[in-house]
Design an enzyme around this catalytic site. Structure first.
Site, PDB file in Angstrom:
ATOM      1  N   MET A 121       0.839  -1.197   0.000  1.00 51.84           N
ATOM      2  CA  MET A 121       0.000   0.000   0.000  1.00 51.84           C
ATOM      3  C   MET A 121       0.879   1.254   0.000  1.00 51.84           C
ATOM      4  SD  MET A 121      -3.446  -0.919   2.051  1.00 51.84           S
ATOM      5  CE  MET A 121      -2.871  -0.526   3.689  1.00 51.84           C
ATOM      6  N   GLY A 180      10.877  -2.734   5.846  1.00 53.24           N
ATOM      7  CA  GLY A 180      10.129  -4.001   5.808  1.00 53.24           C
ATOM      8  C   GLY A 180       9.769  -4.367   4.373  1.00 53.24           C
ATOM      9  N   HIS A 181       9.215  -3.399   3.641  1.00 50.86           N
ATOM     10  CA  HIS A 181       8.908  -3.631   2.228  1.00 50.86           C
ATOM     11  C   HIS A 181      10.190  -3.939   1.453  1.00 50.86           C
ATOM     12  CE1 HIS A 181       5.569  -0.707   3.366  1.00 50.86           C
ATOM     13  NE2 HIS A 181       4.889  -1.740   2.934  1.00 50.86           N
ATOM     14  N   LEU A 219       6.674   3.150   1.580  1.00 54.78           N
ATOM     15  CA  LEU A 219       7.586   2.014   1.681  1.00 54.78           C
ATOM     16  C   LEU A 219       8.686   2.259   2.711  1.00 54.78           C
ATOM     17  CD1 LEU A 219       7.845   1.203  -2.131  1.00 54.78           C
ATOM     18  CD2 LEU A 219       6.283   0.227  -0.433  1.00 54.78           C
ATOM     19  N   HIS A 220       9.004   1.202   3.456  1.00 55.18           N
ATOM     20  CA  HIS A 220      10.042   1.256   4.495  1.00 55.18           C
ATOM     21  C   HIS A 220      10.912   0.008   4.375  1.00 55.18           C
ATOM     22  CE1 HIS A 220       7.427  -1.620   6.478  1.00 55.18           C
ATOM     23  NE2 HIS A 220       6.433  -0.746   6.472  1.00 55.18           N
ATOM     24  N   GLN A 225     -10.474  -2.648   2.184  1.00 52.94           N
ATOM     25  CA  GLN A 225      -9.994  -3.303   3.402  1.00 52.94           C
ATOM     26  C   GLN A 225      -9.994  -2.360   4.606  1.00 52.94           C
ATOM     27  OE1 GLN A 225      -6.061  -4.174   1.523  1.00 52.94           O
ATOM     28  NE2 GLN A 225      -5.235  -3.750   3.551  1.00 52.94           N
ATOM     29  N   GLY A 246       4.806 -10.201   4.377  1.00 47.30           N
ATOM     30  CA  GLY A 246       5.554 -10.051   5.618  1.00 47.30           C
ATOM     31  C   GLY A 246       4.873 -10.768   6.777  1.00 47.30           C
ATOM     32  N   SER A 280       4.008   1.358   7.921  1.00 46.63           N
ATOM     33  CA  SER A 280       3.729   2.680   7.347  1.00 46.63           C
ATOM     34  C   SER A 280       3.020   3.552   8.371  1.00 46.63           C
ATOM     35  CB  SER A 280       2.870   2.536   6.095  1.00 46.63           C
ATOM     36  OG  SER A 280       3.504   1.662   5.179  1.00 46.63           O
ATOM     37  N   ARG A 281       2.269   2.922   9.271  1.00 46.88           N
ATOM     38  CA  ARG A 281       1.513   3.677  10.282  1.00 46.88           C
ATOM     39  C   ARG A 281       2.398   4.208  11.402  1.00 46.88           C
ATOM     40  NH1 ARG A 281      -2.741  -0.326   8.810  1.00 46.88           N
ATOM     41  NH2 ARG A 281      -4.442   0.909   7.949  1.00 46.88           N
TER      42      ARG A 281
HETATM   43  P1  AMP Z   1       1.469  -2.875   3.473  1.00 47.19           P
HETATM   44  O1  AMP Z   1       2.045  -1.864   2.552  1.00 47.19           O
HETATM   45  O2  AMP Z   1       1.424  -2.444   4.905  1.00 47.19           O
HETATM   46  O3  AMP Z   1       0.165  -3.448   2.968  1.00 47.19           O
HETATM   47  O4  AMP Z   1       2.487  -4.085   3.460  1.00 47.19           O
HETATM   48  C1  AMP Z   1       2.885  -4.700   2.255  1.00 47.19           C
HETATM   49  C2  AMP Z   1       3.644  -5.963   2.581  1.00 47.19           C
HETATM   50  O5  AMP Z   1       4.791  -5.635   3.359  1.00 47.19           O
HETATM   51  C3  AMP Z   1       2.804  -6.942   3.419  1.00 47.19           C
HETATM   52  O6  AMP Z   1       3.064  -8.265   2.973  1.00 47.19           O
HETATM   53  C4  AMP Z   1       3.331  -6.718   4.800  1.00 47.19           C
HETATM   54  O7  AMP Z   1       3.201  -7.843   5.636  1.00 47.19           O
HETATM   55  C5  AMP Z   1       4.792  -6.428   4.526  1.00 47.19           C
HETATM   56  N1  AMP Z   1       5.379  -5.709   5.657  1.00 47.19           N
HETATM   57  C6  AMP Z   1       4.896  -4.599   6.273  1.00 47.19           C
HETATM   58  N2  AMP Z   1       5.665  -4.264   7.320  1.00 47.19           N
HETATM   59  C7  AMP Z   1       6.652  -5.201   7.388  1.00 47.19           C
HETATM   60  C8  AMP Z   1       7.771  -5.412   8.265  1.00 47.19           C
HETATM   61  N3  AMP Z   1       8.022  -4.607   9.286  1.00 47.19           N
HETATM   62  N4  AMP Z   1       8.576  -6.467   8.018  1.00 47.19           N
HETATM   63  C9  AMP Z   1       8.322  -7.298   6.981  1.00 47.19           C
HETATM   64  N5  AMP Z   1       7.299  -7.154   6.124  1.00 47.19           N
HETATM   65  C10 AMP Z   1       6.478  -6.119   6.325  1.00 47.19           C
END
Ligand code: AMP
Length: 289
Positions: free
Chosen positions: A30, A36-37, A33-34, A61, A147, A186-187
């Protein structure tokens, strides 16, 4: 980096990769990006010939009163991250295109979505399952990366891929954390001052619970008690739920005793730090795994 904004263009590009016998790794996001992404993108880059990433803040969602309108959308910075990660194709979804006029088809994953976030965010996983199914049928990747931070989501996506006979292999990657243990999200950008400091008690509480399990404690009630004690709820940090479930089925343990089951043990928490909703979890694998 090629940027496309419609499902048709994304599908066409991905068809060409497949026609050239190039394997596709897909990372749906979404945006905002950080690291984790970035870890998902890096793994996809290692394991596949072409990496496709999507950025789409999926409205279906989000529940009423959630943060859809103010969800961060730093598109230019995100595209820089994708370039740096060697992504071949960025699909920037647009609501009208993802959900065409007259849209009325939904994907519901049943039992896995009953507990945890499914119980407190009605309709959330219906939106997630539907958009992920759409994205997987547009991109038709060989592998898609999710993730472990969103543990229930990863299990739900695995299930729908099997149930709908999608040919994509779902891979779950470890949670990337800040220096103090807070799971990247992201939050986290919403967190300020005392709320940010308080949020760091979430991973501490999860670690306290994990330690107890590794020392042999099986009583779910006692593990949750230790978790709450380390969590120290207060005005800056409220506990929404803390649950201990079988990590494979997301079912509770019979008799309140979390044995080292073959599926592993999931300890999952949702909390609010200064009004920002955060989730985190740890999974304790089965003994000998
Ligand atoms: P989002 O943009 O929050 O929908 O996340 C996109 C993908 O990145 C999802 O598969 C999340 O589980 C993964 N993700 C988000 N935060 C992390 C994190 N801290 N470590 C690993 N994966 C992450």
């Amino acid at each position: 980096l090629r940027i496309v904004r419609t499902a048709a263009e994304a599908a066409l590009r991905c068809d060409r990769y497949r026609a050239a016998a190039l394997s596709i790794g897909f990372v749906p996001t979404m945006g905002a990006l950080h690291a984790g992404h970035a870890s998902l993108l890096a793994r996809a880059r290692r394991e596949c010939d072409r990496v496709v990433a999507s950025i789409f803040v999926n409205p279906t969602q989000f529940g009423p009163g959630e943060d859809l309108a103010r969800y961060p959308r730093p598109v230019d910075a995100d595209l820089e991250v994708l370039r740096g990660a060697g992504v071949a194709l960025a699909y920037l979804g647009e609501e009208r295109d993802v959900y065409p006029e007259g849209f009325q088809t939904w994907v519901e994953v049943e039992r896995l979505t009953a507990p945890l976030c499914g119980a407190v965010r009605p309709g959330h996983f219906r939106g997630v399952a539907t958009v992920v199914t759409q994205l997987l049928s547009i991109v038709r990747p060989h592998r898609a990366y999710f993730g472990a931070k969103d543990y229930q989501q990863a299990r739900v996506v695995e299930r729908l891929a099997r149930d709908l006979h999608l040919s994509t292999e779902i891979r779950t990657c470890p949670t990337v954390r800040e220096a103090d243990g807070l799971a990247m999200s992201s939050r986290n950008a919403y967190l300020e001052g005392e709320a940010r400091r308080a949020a760091a008690r979430i991973p501490i509480a999860l670690e306290a619970a994990r330690t107890l399990v590794l020392r042999g404690e099986t009583a779910v009630a006692r593990i949750l008690e230790a978790l709450r004690e380390a969590f120290r709820p207060g005005p800056d940090l409220e506990l929404e739920y803390a649950e201990i479930l079988r990590a494979d089925t997301l079912e509770g343990f019979e008799g309140g005793s979390a044995r080292r089951s073959p599926g592993g043990i999931l300890i999952a928490v949702a909390a609010r730090a200064g009004g920002t909703r955060l989730i985190d979890n740890v999974v304790i694998p089965p003994e000998g795994a």
